[in-house]
Design an enzyme around this catalytic site. Sequence first.
Site, PDB file in Angstrom:
ATOM      1  N   ARG A  98       1.045  -0.972   0.008  1.00 37.15           N
ATOM      2  CA  ARG A  98       0.259   0.274   0.190  1.00 37.15           C
ATOM      3  C   ARG A  98       0.909   1.648  -0.216  1.00 37.15           C
ATOM      4  O   ARG A  98       2.024   1.330   0.705  1.00 37.15           O
ATOM      5  CB  ARG A  98      -1.072   0.445   1.327  1.00 37.15           C
ATOM      6  CG  ARG A  98      -2.520  -0.898   1.355  1.00 37.15           C
ATOM      7  CD  ARG A  98      -2.891  -1.081   2.273  1.00 37.15           C
ATOM      8  NE  ARG A  98      -3.597  -2.766   2.589  1.00 37.15           N
ATOM      9  CZ  ARG A  98      -4.525  -2.846   3.405  1.00 37.15           C
ATOM     10  NH1 ARG A  98      -4.678  -1.972   4.210  1.00 37.15           N
ATOM     11  NH2 ARG A  98      -4.896  -4.034   3.144  1.00 37.15           N
TER      12      ARG A  98
ATOM     13  N   SER B 118      -8.551  -1.461   0.668  1.00 39.14           N
ATOM     14  CA  SER B 118      -9.123  -1.192   1.898  1.00 39.14           C
ATOM     15  C   SER B 118      -9.434   0.065   2.272  1.00 39.14           C
ATOM     16  O   SER B 118     -10.295   0.572   1.414  1.00 39.14           O
ATOM     17  CB  SER B 118      -7.800  -2.084   2.898  1.00 39.14           C
ATOM     18  OG  SER B 118      -9.091  -2.163   4.008  1.00 39.14           O
ATOM     19  N   HIS B 119      -9.227   0.225   3.803  1.00 40.19           N
ATOM     20  CA  HIS B 119     -10.143   1.609   4.161  1.00 40.19           C
ATOM     21  C   HIS B 119      -9.457   2.302   3.633  1.00 40.19           C
ATOM     22  O   HIS B 119      -9.844   3.941   4.457  1.00 40.19           O
ATOM     23  CB  HIS B 119     -10.194   1.477   5.354  1.00 40.19           C
ATOM     24  CG  HIS B 119      -8.755   0.892   6.277  1.00 40.19           C
ATOM     25  ND1 HIS B 119      -8.075  -0.376   6.184  1.00 40.19           N
ATOM     26  CD2 HIS B 119      -8.137   1.816   7.310  1.00 40.19           C
ATOM     27  CE1 HIS B 119      -7.101  -0.289   7.054  1.00 40.19           C
ATOM     28  NE2 HIS B 119      -7.037   0.858   7.128  1.00 40.19           N
TER      29      HIS B 119
ATOM     30  N   ASP C 100     -15.720  -1.261   4.201  1.00 34.69           N
ATOM     31  CA  ASP C 100     -15.340  -0.933   3.949  1.00 34.69           C
ATOM     32  C   ASP C 100     -15.005  -0.828   2.628  1.00 34.69           C
ATOM     33  O   ASP C 100     -15.811  -1.222   1.321  1.00 34.69           O
ATOM     34  CB  ASP C 100     -13.406  -0.844   4.256  1.00 34.69           C
ATOM     35  CG  ASP C 100     -12.996  -2.336   4.118  1.00 34.69           C
ATOM     36  OD1 ASP C 100     -14.131  -3.648   3.646  1.00 34.69           O
ATOM     37  OD2 ASP C 100     -12.059  -2.852   4.625  1.00 34.69           O
TER      38      ASP C 100
ATOM     39  N   ASP D  18     -12.464  -2.074   0.320  1.00 39.34           N
ATOM     40  CA  ASP D  18     -12.933  -3.463  -0.987  1.00 39.34           C
ATOM     41  C   ASP D  18     -14.095  -4.638  -0.028  1.00 39.34           C
ATOM     42  O   ASP D  18     -13.770  -5.879  -0.360  1.00 39.34           O
ATOM     43  CB  ASP D  18     -11.647  -3.878  -0.686  1.00 39.34           C
ATOM     44  CG  ASP D  18     -11.052  -4.099   0.804  1.00 39.34           C
ATOM     45  OD1 ASP D  18     -11.144  -3.563   2.149  1.00 39.34           O
ATOM     46  OD2 ASP D  18     -10.008  -5.453   0.790  1.00 39.34           O
TER      47      ASP D  18
ATOM     48  N   ASP E  44     -14.073  -5.973   2.578  1.00 40.88           N
ATOM     49  CA  ASP E  44     -14.512  -7.042   3.989  1.00 40.88           C
ATOM     50  C   ASP E  44     -14.280  -6.600   5.428  1.00 40.88           C
ATOM     51  O   ASP E  44     -14.440  -7.377   6.345  1.00 40.88           O
ATOM     52  CB  ASP E  44     -12.815  -7.711   3.403  1.00 40.88           C
ATOM     53  CG  ASP E  44     -11.387  -7.070   3.456  1.00 40.88           C
ATOM     54  OD1 ASP E  44     -11.765  -5.656   3.899  1.00 40.88           O
ATOM     55  OD2 ASP E  44     -10.312  -7.063   3.585  1.00 40.88           O
ATOM     56  N   ARG E  45     -14.464  -5.703   5.909  1.00 40.74           N
ATOM     57  CA  ARG E  45     -14.826  -4.763   6.378  1.00 40.74           C
ATOM     58  C   ARG E  45     -15.734  -4.484   6.898  1.00 40.74           C
ATOM     59  O   ARG E  45     -16.959  -4.294   6.594  1.00 40.74           O
ATOM     60  CB  ARG E  45     -13.853  -3.549   6.821  1.00 40.74           C
ATOM     61  CG  ARG E  45     -12.564  -3.777   7.368  1.00 40.74           C
ATOM     62  CD  ARG E  45     -11.491  -2.707   7.840  1.00 40.74           C
ATOM     63  NE  ARG E  45     -10.205  -2.926   8.120  1.00 40.74           N
ATOM     64  CZ  ARG E  45      -9.404  -2.498   8.548  1.00 40.74           C
ATOM     65  NH1 ARG E  45      -9.781  -1.321   9.595  1.00 40.74           N
ATOM     66  NH2 ARG E  45      -8.065  -2.737   8.662  1.00 40.74           N
TER      67      ARG E  45
ATOM     68  N   THR F  51      -1.535 -10.515  14.502  1.00 47.22           N
ATOM     69  CA  THR F  51      -2.482  -9.431  13.283  1.00 47.22           C
ATOM     70  C   THR F  51      -2.463  -9.811  11.442  1.00 47.22           C
ATOM     71  O   THR F  51      -1.465  -9.862  11.651  1.00 47.22           O
ATOM     72  CB  THR F  51      -2.402  -7.910  13.598  1.00 47.22           C
ATOM     73  OG1 THR F  51      -2.649  -7.667  15.188  1.00 47.22           O
ATOM     74  CG2 THR F  51      -2.961  -6.766  12.568  1.00 47.22           C
TER      75      THR F  51
ATOM     76  N   GLU G  41     -11.023  -9.652  14.234  1.00 49.18           N
ATOM     77  CA  GLU G  41      -9.939  -9.065  14.322  1.00 49.18           C
ATOM     78  C   GLU G  41     -10.359  -7.620  15.205  1.00 49.18           C
ATOM     79  O   GLU G  41     -12.079  -7.482  14.862  1.00 49.18           O
ATOM     80  CB  GLU G  41      -9.492  -8.348  13.632  1.00 49.18           C
ATOM     81  CG  GLU G  41      -8.768  -9.745  13.118  1.00 49.18           C
ATOM     82  CD  GLU G  41      -7.103  -9.596  12.181  1.00 49.18           C
ATOM     83  OE1 GLU G  41      -6.186  -9.133  12.525  1.00 49.18           O
ATOM     84  OE2 GLU G  41      -7.552  -9.244  10.924  1.00 49.18           O
TER      85      GLU G  41
ATOM     86  N   SER H  27      -9.972  -4.654  14.245  1.00 45.30           N
ATOM     87  CA  SER H  27     -10.165  -4.075  13.018  1.00 45.30           C
ATOM     88  C   SER H  27     -10.896  -4.081  12.225  1.00 45.30           C
ATOM     89  O   SER H  27     -10.894  -3.846  10.973  1.00 45.30           O
ATOM     90  CB  SER H  27      -8.692  -4.261  11.847  1.00 45.30           C
ATOM     91  OG  SER H  27      -8.582  -5.266  12.003  1.00 45.30           O
TER      92      SER H  27
ATOM     93  N   LYS I  94     -11.748 -12.072   5.298  1.00 39.64           N
ATOM     94  CA  LYS I  94     -12.496 -11.699   6.238  1.00 39.64           C
ATOM     95  C   LYS I  94     -13.762 -11.172   5.235  1.00 39.64           C
ATOM     96  O   LYS I  94     -13.466 -11.236   4.152  1.00 39.64           O
ATOM     97  CB  LYS I  94     -12.339 -10.675   6.913  1.00 39.64           C
ATOM     98  CG  LYS I  94     -11.795  -9.554   6.454  1.00 39.64           C
ATOM     99  CD  LYS I  94     -11.085  -8.757   7.867  1.00 39.64           C
ATOM    100  CE  LYS I  94     -10.502  -7.381   7.628  1.00 39.64           C
ATOM    101  NZ  LYS I  94      -8.781  -7.524   6.433  1.00 39.64           N
TER     102      LYS I  94
HETATM  103  C1  G16 Z   1      -5.608  -5.543   6.635  1.00 38.04           C
HETATM  104  C2  G16 Z   1      -5.379  -7.489   7.597  1.00 38.04           C
HETATM  105  C3  G16 Z   1      -6.045  -7.527   8.982  1.00 38.04           C
HETATM  106  C4  G16 Z   1      -6.009  -5.863  10.043  1.00 38.04           C
HETATM  107  C5  G16 Z   1      -5.859  -4.743   9.046  1.00 38.04           C
HETATM  108  C6  G16 Z   1      -4.894  -3.863  10.299  1.00 38.04           C
HETATM  109  O1  G16 Z   1      -7.316  -5.386   6.346  1.00 38.04           O
HETATM  110  O2  G16 Z   1      -6.122  -7.909   6.927  1.00 38.04           O
HETATM  111  O3  G16 Z   1      -6.041  -8.958   9.321  1.00 38.04           O
HETATM  112  O4  G16 Z   1      -6.141  -6.680  10.909  1.00 38.04           O
HETATM  113  O5  G16 Z   1      -4.934  -4.788   8.236  1.00 38.04           O
HETATM  114  O6  G16 Z   1      -3.921  -4.609   9.841  1.00 38.04           O
HETATM  115  P1  G16 Z   1      -2.075  -3.064  11.042  1.00 38.04           P
HETATM  116  O7  G16 Z   1      -3.490  -3.275  12.540  1.00 38.04           O
HETATM  117  O8  G16 Z   1      -1.277  -3.975  10.709  1.00 38.04           O
HETATM  118  O9  G16 Z   1      -2.560  -1.970  10.524  1.00 38.04           O
HETATM  119  P2  G16 Z   1      -7.588  -4.567   5.336  1.00 38.04           P
HETATM  120  O10 G16 Z   1      -9.078  -4.737   5.829  1.00 38.04           O
HETATM  121  O11 G16 Z   1      -6.927  -3.522   5.757  1.00 38.04           O
HETATM  122  O12 G16 Z   1      -7.154  -5.185   4.608  1.00 38.04           O
END
Ligand code: G16
Length: 570
Positions: A23, A117-118, A287, A289, A291-292, A356, A375, A377, A388
Amino acid sequence: MVNINVVKTKAYTDQKPGTSGLRKRVIVFQQNQNYAENFIQSIISAVEPAARQDGALVVGGDGRFFMKDAIQLIVQIAAANGIGRLVIGQNGIMSTPAVSCVIRKIKAIGGIILTASHNPGGPNGDFGIKFNISSGGPAPEGITDKIFQISKSIEEYHICPDLKVDLSKLGTQTFDVDTFKPFTVEIVDSVDSYAEMLRGIFDFAALKELLSGPNCIHVRLDAMHGVVGPYVKKIVCEELGSPASSAVNCEPKEDFGGHHPDPNLTYAADLVSAMKGGEYDFGAAFDGDGDRNMVLGKHGFFVNPSDSVAVIGANITSIPYFQKTGVKGLARSMPTSGALDNVAKALKMQLYETPTGWKFFGNLMDAGKLSLCGEESFGTGSDHIREKDGLWAVLAWLSILAARKQSVEDIMKDHWQKFGRNFFTRYDYEEVDADAANKMIKDLETRMFDKDFVGQTFTSGDKTYQVEKADNFMYTDPVDSSVSKNQGLRIIFSDGSRIIFRLSGTGSAGATIRLYIDSYEKDPQKIYQDPQVRNQPWPCRRKIELCWGRLRPLCKKPCVQHSDCFLVLG
Ligand code: G16
C-alpha cells in the site's frame, strides 16, 4: 498475434508487502517509473512457470482511482509471462471476499486484488496491490517475502503493450500471444458467484421474512462508496426484499466521495447519526474493498468488533452453514479482546490466538481447525472463504436477529450478562516518524523486560492490576510450525486484562503506533460502563503525542518511561 516486449527496469527497495499487500500513495505508483510494473512482474515471477499456462488468476478491485490502469497492466504482464487465463470482475469491480470466493470456485492459482482497503482514494489517496494464493487467502509471509526479494533485484519485466481488454463487456476475450498458447480474459459479473455462495450458507427464506415480511425490521447499510454497493443492492435489496432506500452510498466511486471508506464510529459518522434517529433497527457500514464491517443497533448502539465475533460464536447454530460443517475452532488476532475466549471456554471450543493479519487464519482453516474468526480491526469471517467478509458478517447478525427475535442491544447485553464483558479500546497515532516509532517500541520492550516489571502492581479507582506477563508476541503456526516474531508488545495482568503496543502494517506513510486496551469485567453492575471512559489512557495518550508527534522536542525521554503511562486501566 500479440507481441511480447522485454523492458529493462530499475529495482525499488520499498516494495515490501505489509499486513495485507503493498500500500502506497497513488502518486508513488503513478510517478515512479515502472513502480506498478515491477511489483506486478514480481508477483507473477513468484508463480512457478509450470503452473502458469494451465492456471487462472482472478483479478478484482474496490473501484478506487488507478485501479483500471493497474488492471490493464496486469493483463499485459500476465499475458507476457504465460498465464493462461484471467477472470476479472466487470469494470474491474470485485470485493475482496468475492475474489476469494471466485479463486476457490474456479480453482485458480491465485488472484490479484487492487485495493488499499479502508484508506482514502482518489488521485491524492492510497492505492494497493495484493496477491492471494490458491486457497483464496492473502499470500503468507513466505510468499510475500519471495515477492519482496524479487522486487529488490528485478532487472526487466515482460509485457504485451498492445493488448487492451474491454473491462465492461461480459464474456470471454481470447488473444494469440507470441510464444504462448491462446490467452483468455473472462469478464464476469462481480456479484453472481458470491451471491450463490451466500445462498448456501444462510437461510435466505428466514432473512427475507426478517427484511420484508409482515413484521420486518428496518436496516440501513452504508457501502461508503466502496465496492460493496452492488452486492448490497443485488443481495439485500433485490433478493431479500429490503427497500432500495436501505442501501446507502452504494455507487462505487474512485475517491469514495472524498471520504475514508472506513467503517468505524469516526468515519461512518453519517450512519451513526442516521441510526440515532431510531428509524432503523440495524445498521452496518463496509470498507472500500468489502471485507470490514461495523454493526450498529437501534439508536446507534455500537457493537465492538471483538464482541461481534463473540456474539456470532455464541449463536453460531443460527447459521445453517455451521449446522452442516460443525464448529472446528475459533480464532482471534492477538490484539482483539478476549471476548471470544470466554465463548470458547464456555462452549468448550478450541481458541487460537494469531498475529494481526487475516493470512494467519488461513493455515488453520485449510487444516480443518478453524470455523469462525475475527479481529478488532472490524474484520469478521469464517472458513467459507479465506478473507474476512463484511456482508457475510451482516447476514450472520441478521440470522441471529431472526432466530432470537431480539434487538441488537438486548442480544449484546444478554451476552455480557452471560460471559462478562471485555472493555476494549484502541488508540492510533498516525503518520509518526518511523525511526522514532521503532525506537519507542524498542525502549518500551527494554523496560518491559526489566526483571522487576513482572509482578508490579498498578492501582486505578477500586481496581488493582498486577503484571503477570510481559512479552513481544511470537506465534508458532500449529500447522506448519512457521514462526512469526515481534508481533506486538503485550503487558498481561493477572485478571486477563491487557495493554498492547504494536506498529501497524497497513499505513502508507511514516509509522502508525497502535495502543490497545482490553480489560475484563464480570461484575453485572459494571458491565454497562462506557469503554472510552473506563479505558481512558490519559495522560499516556498525550505523552505519546508529545514524544512522537509534532512536539517531540518537548520531551526527550520516551513517554513510556513515565510511570503513569502504565496507569491506563480503570
Ligand atoms: C488488514 C488485515 C487485517 C488487519 C488489518 C489491520 O486489513 O487483513 O488482518 O487486522 O489490516 O492491520 P494493521 O493493524 O497492521 O494496520 P485490511 O482490511 O486493511 O486489508
